[in-house]
Every structure is written in structure tokens, then in C-alpha cells.
Design a protein around this motif. Sequence first.
Motif: not given
Length: 994
Positions: A928-941
Motif C-alpha cells: 500500500g505504501l508503494c501504491e499510494r506514494h510511488g513517486r515519494e519512494v523513487v525520490e527518497t531512493v
Amino acid sequence: MEDLLTPVSRTYRKAEEDDAFLTASQPAKSATVSKPEFKGTSPEEALEALKTQPDYETLLSILKYLRQGTKGRNDFNLLRPSPQAAQIVHVLVTEIVPNYWTILKDTSMNQKRTNDLEYLLDCLLSLTGINATLAFLRTLLLEARRDPRGLKQSHAVYNVRFIADLLRLILQPDDQIRRIWQGSSSSETNAGKIRALRQEFTSLVAGGKIVSLAAEAEAILREAEKSDGPSWIADSKAYVGWLSSNLVSWVKSMEGGDDVKLGADLVSRSLKLGHPDSLIKVFLTDLLMQDDYQPVFIQLLDALPQTDQRKVLTILLKLLSSYIPVESDPSTEDYPLIWAAAGVLKVAIGSSPLRKDHLITWLTDATGAGIGESYSIRRAAVAVIGSDKEAITTVVEKSLSQFGDQLYIRHSPILQQEAHAQVLLLSAGYMHRISPLKLTVVVRTSTYLNTISNRIAASQERARFLGMVVGEALSGLVHNDEKKLDFHTDEINPEDSKWYKSLAHLPDKTGPLSPLQAQLVSSRPPKSDKPKPAKPVVNPLSRVASSAPKPGFIIEEVEDDDEEEEDDDLIPYSKPDSDAEDSDDDPTLITRDKPKAPVYIRDLITYLRDTESYDRQKLALTTAPVLIRRKANYGTEVSSHAEELASLLIGLSDKFELENFHDLRLQGMIAILVAQPKQMGQWFAKTFFDGDYSLSQRASILIVLGLSGRELAGQETSEHASASAFPSKQLPAKLEKQYTPGHSGNTYSSDPSKLKALPPTALDNISQSLSQTFLAPLAAEAADAVTGPDALKLSTFTSRLQDPSKVTTKHRSKVAGIRAIPNTTASLIATSFFFPLTSRFLAATHAASSGMRGILFQPYLLTLYLKTLALLLHAAGPSTLALPQMTSELWDLLLGVRGQCAGELGVAAAVLFGLLALLDVNEGDMRGLCERHGREVVETVEWVSGLFDRTRGGDAGGDGEENQVKMMAAGILIRLREAVEKYRGLLMGDLIGY
């Protein structure tokens, strides 16, 4: 010793020769030079007399002559700018004041000669006089700094004190600004010269030059140990208060024209000095709230630039929100304070379309509508434009379009969304009463349908709730009972839903200002004209808790060594030490009537206010944590005085250098917050952003919020909680050790005599401990996977973790202290602690009239703020219903402060700790975290990877900050890359166009 000194020769004189020598050394009476008498015929004569070091009587004659010119009694006016006036003023400031200042002040204290000092002050009450004073003060400051003998031995320091005192006395009355301008420009007719004088006058009075030089002078005097105490002229807030009083006094006598324009220039420049709230508050109480001076205030407001008009209106809305009710029942129709606030806003807006447009923008802007403030101010603001059909239609359409925007739903703080939902419902009610057909058309548009659809599809529970409530309320206004929208879902809280729906039926109006005037009068602190009596200075070290024993029978208990102790719970009294008070040489210093410990909250408040008593301050601080916790659930003592107690504890200073002062102060605030979490959590968050406090005081508020949240979540146990329990609810200590598992090993003890002090780095220690707990399973997995790049990368820091092989992912949540806490507690932490902090941060950083941006981005405070949010999220736990919204707001905030991490490892470590806490709490829902905040995940990485590469470190045995940052960055990368690899297909949609 006398044998070592042998005279070379001796010479003897006769008595006649000695008498002749003494007579010749004395000056002859006939040779005494007599100074010419001052006749007061011309300014040239006055200047020459001042240069010849006149005696005191001659100086008074010169000052009287010059003062008569300022009153128009002779041809020469010293206040008018001219070369001759500048020379005389220069001599008065640089020669007369250093030589005669002490005698002028001493003689002015005599009732028979009260005008001596006033003569000098009246001669310098002009632009020329103040500029000469400031120029000489700047020269003296440079001379004092460059003196090789140091400040304590520099003669320039004495002159610095004289000139700073002179400047303070020149500006002290409340009508000096008007007198300075009138004296400098009264006889000037040239428009060009008047324009130049106006610019110079505005720059001098409201430009900050006076405050900066006075503050530097006070710092030098304090360093040289020659300061007479703090001066108001060196305090920016006190100076702004003096400036506002002078401006109000001048504005009341203005007739219009150039005077109003000059007053507007001064107000505009004063808003940039800092503390604009204090300035506008005086205008609100003394001009806007007075019917006679409202037209003058409107003229002054119209003369301001457009940006300053918006700033004044924004500050005015913020001030009014503090005087109207915070919580009220919308079903009641009588709201005199809200209607009075609407009347004030109506007067302030007047007929200006600019200010009306700004009010509409304030209601509909993404960062407006008074985030975190009472809904009453939004009621008052909507009531002002409620009768304007075009304006209220604009508010409804803009609010509805923004309310349904997907980016707004995902990234806006929940308090901001609640405020805009209230504005939408209030404005829709006015539109329905003015034009029901127009609202019917709006409800049938695609904008309304998309708004409800986007809201229902939101992942945040509160966002869905607001969408359902707005949809049902607007449909209820337009449709009848059969066709109106009704979701019939359990997500809608009946009481909350009823409250929101009632907003659409509130017929507010602009009312009289008298209720608000009474509220302002009652909120002012009482002024006491009587000076406080001087108290004898008592050495705190000479005070002891017990007095000397009285003479009498001596009872001695003889114990048998062979006899075993029957009861360990009976603790014998310790032998009293010798009384230090009886050994004092001065019997007047002995204090027999010591105050007793307070047993009521009102007594505790009295003790805290008495900052002159060492005993009361010590008793109040040591008693407050236990007393507040004990009284929390019994009566309304704590709830009625919670805000007052918290204000006193936040602003308390360590005047007597008490032992564990900061710890006791923090424990008192924690006790208040734990006793009233719903009320005081929001109050502390509001005070952190709006209060006029120092960095250390703001930091203490953050520490209190973080530790209180953990205590409410059951992750911390305060020693004062057990100490405040009543005896009927406690087992004896001997039995409690047997029946309470692990009691002896707890960090805190229930014995008040063994309480441990709170370390100054409490949040830092907790965050470091949690960081190691979060990363321990990752280190264990990396150590097991001996092949692969991750294990090689982690080999530099895994050895630093304590026993990583004993920690597994299976019981990771147990070690981290995360537990399934009740939803009531988790919801309380989210609504009263977390959301007010995040929402007000966004509002403070975007507010044009707020100076909080520079304070919030101070590295230490920003670090503590981010760690507090992370700890509150961790305290709420994974079972919190508002976890998606908390995750969204914290993640947006962490990514928003990435720029502040450049060159600040402490801020970078705080951001990484926030990401660790965020990932740890959401570990069970990574999909659910990757589904809702996919763009944030990529930026954070991407960002964490760059930070990992740029950070040095990797020493296995090192404990430096760089090693900590590198360790946390590696842990975050591993966790996020695992999620990206596992849910690559799910993330593909968000990665398009990135």
C-alpha cells in the motif's frame, strides 16, 4: 635590610627656603583667567561659550537661550536643520554630555531644579540631535572595541553609558515622534526638502538603526560590567511597542493629507522591524475598536502599499481569532463575539476591492483559512462577504474545485482540509439563502461530482469522511429528503457529521463591537502603580529544609545488633545536620516562616509567579509534577488552569540556579500535557509556532510533546506517575517487588527520593536507540547473506550494532516497542499532537507576515522538530486509523526540507530517522505504501543514495555523526530497494514521466 641601602649624599634646606618654594608653587590670584559672561545675544556667542568649557551656571544660561529659540521666543531655532545648528548640537553631544551628564542628572533629581536635564533634552529633540547622538555612539563603540586595555578599563565605556542613557531619555515619552517631526519641518516650505526630510525621518525612526546601536551599546556595557540593567530601547519588541504607541498618538491628531501619507510610510517601515503582531494589536485596540478613530484608520490603511494592506489584514485575522471562542455549539444563534469580529473585519475592509479580494484569497488559498485556528474566525470572515452574491459565489466555486483536487487531497495537511471544508459549508449556506438556484446549478456540475468521487476514492480515512459530509450537506440544501445524498456508512461519526452539517445553517451577521471591546479589556493584565517593596537579599545556599531542634527531652533508641529487622518498609529518619541558619553572623538573614508545599493548583500558580522567592520557586518546581498528576482526575482544578500553568512553566527562568531546574520544569509541563492531552496538545503546538519564546523554550516544548506522546502510548513510564498515586491504590514497596514482574529493573522508580533526572538529550537518546533497533534486523540479514553487494556495503557498520544475530525480523516489532495500542490513544496522538505540528509548519513557512521561517529552519530546532514528529508517529503505531494521512504529511515534510541538509549532518540524521520511523511503522503494508506514494519512494531512493555516496565514514569502531548518517542511509536504501524490486510493476504507473 637597612644595611643594604646606603645614602650617597644628603642635602639640607633652611626653613626660609622651603617656605619660599611653597609660595612660588601656588598660582597667583591675579593670574586667574576669568571667562567672559554669556549674554545670550546670538547663536555664534552660544557656540563659542560652549567650546570654552563653561561652568554649570553658564551652561544652564546657554541651554535656556537655545531652548527659547525652539519655542519661538528668539530668532534662532536649534531644531531646524542648518549648518550652525549642526555645530551646536555636535558640541552639546560630544563635549557637554560626557562632562556634565552626571551633574545634570543629579541636579534634576532635586525637586527645586527639575528642568536642568529637560533643557538639554529639548535642545536635542530633532533629526539633527538624534543623528548626532547615534553618530557619536557609533564612534564610542568602535573606540571601546579597539582599546588595547580592554573594555573594563576603557574610558570610552563610561561615555557609551552616558550617550545610551541620553538617547533613551530623548525618545522616552509616547508623543516624541510627532514632536521630532514638527520641530524639524515646522518652518520648511520647500517641497523637495520636505520630501528628503520625510525619507530621513522614516529611515531614522523605523529603520532599526536606533535599536541596533542601542543593543550593541548594552552588550558592551554588560561585558564591561557597567550596565544599569536592560533598556527598552535595546529590545526590538519593546521598541516596536513604543513606536506603535507614538504612531497611535500621532494618528489620532492627524487631519489628512501629507500627515497620513507620512504615517503610512512609518507603519509600512515598522512592519519590517519584526513583531508586526504587537504593532497591529495596538492599532486594533486603540483605533479600529474606537468609533471616533475608525475613519482615520481607514485613511491610513488606504495609504499603505498593497502588500502591506494584505499583511495588516492577515495579522488582523490572526489577532481576532485569539479573542473569539475556540469551541462553540453551532446550533446556538447568539454569537456576540463572532459577530463583533465580523464587524471589525467589515470596517477594516471598507469599500476597498483589494482587501475584499484578499479576504476571498485568504478563505480559498491552499495555505489559508486560518489553519489551526478556531472555526469562529472563518465564520466571521464568511459573514463579512455573505451578503455579496458575487463574492460568495467565488468562494464556493474556488473552494469546491480545490476541495476535490487529487493532489490537494494527497498532500495537504488534514487540518488544512478541515478548515477548507468548513469554509465550503459556511459559504454554501449563504449562497443557498441568497440564490438557491445558483447552488442547485453548482451541485449538478461535473466539479461537484468529481469532488465527491475523488474524496471517496482517497486512501485517508479523514479525507473520505470530509468528502461524505460535504456531499451530504450540499445535497441536503438542494434536494428534498427523498433525493438527498446519504452514504449510510459507519465511517461517518454521527456527532462530527452533525457538527459539520450544521455549519451550512448558521445565519451570522456583522454586529456591534462592544462585546469584543469588553473581551479586550478583560484580557489586559492589571497594571500596578505601586512599586514593589525591596526584599532583603538572602543567600540561597544558607537555606536548609529543617530548622534547629528545640531543646527538650532526648529520646534515644538503642538497637540490638543481633536482632533482625522486622519490617523493611519502616524507614528511619536520618540524623539532622547542623542548622546553617543559626551559624549565620547576621540574624536578619535567618528565615523561620518558610512556605509550605502547595496543595492546590491555585497555590502552585501563586508560587510560580513569585519569582523573587527562592523557597517558593523551589517548592513549586519540585511539587508541580506530582501535584498536577494527582489533581488531574479529581475536579476541574487542572483543566481550568492548564493553559496558565503551562505558560508560567514555559517562560520560567532559572534565576536562583536551582538543581535540576530544567528537568523539573519539563516534568511539570509533561504532567500538564498528560493530564489534559486533547486540550493541551493543540495548545502546545500552537504556542510553539505563535508564542514569543526563545529557541531553548521552543525546544523544551518539542521535548515535552515527544515524551508525553510516548508516555500516553505506554512506551515510557514516568516516575512522577507512580509517585502521584494515592496510597490506597499502591502496594507496599516490599510486596510490589514480589508481585510486579521486572519492577526492580525499571528505569524509573516509584520512590520519590530516588527519582532520576531527565537527561538534556532525552529525544536524541531515544531516537538513537530506536535507530539501532530499526536497523538491527537489517544488519542481521546482511550478515547472513554473505554474497551480494548489500552485504559488502554493510560490512563497515554492522559490527557496531549490539548482538545483531540475536535480532530477527520476526520479533522486530516487539523489540522496537511497537504494540497494538487502543485506537483511542493513537487517534489522540494523531489529532492533538502530530497533525497540529505538521499543519502549522506548512502555514508558518508560507505566511508572508510570519518571521517563523528563519526560526524553524535553525538547524538545532529543525532537527528536534523532525525527531519529535518521528517519535510521535512511532508512538501512534501501525494500528492508527489515521496512519496513511500521518505518513503522507510526514513524508512530504521530510522531502520538503532536503535542502536544509546541505552542510548540516544533524538535520540529515533527523530526516533519515524520520524515514526510518515511517518505514518501520508501515512495514506491514509496504504494498500500500508503494501504491499510494510511488513517486515519494523513487525520490527518497534517489536522494538517500546520493547522501550515502557523499557522506564519509564507514569506520567500524567509530561513533561519529557521519557513521550514524551512513548507517541509517544504508538501512533505508535496503528497505526501499527491496520494496521497489518486489512491487516494480505496481510502481510503473507513477514512474512514467519522472
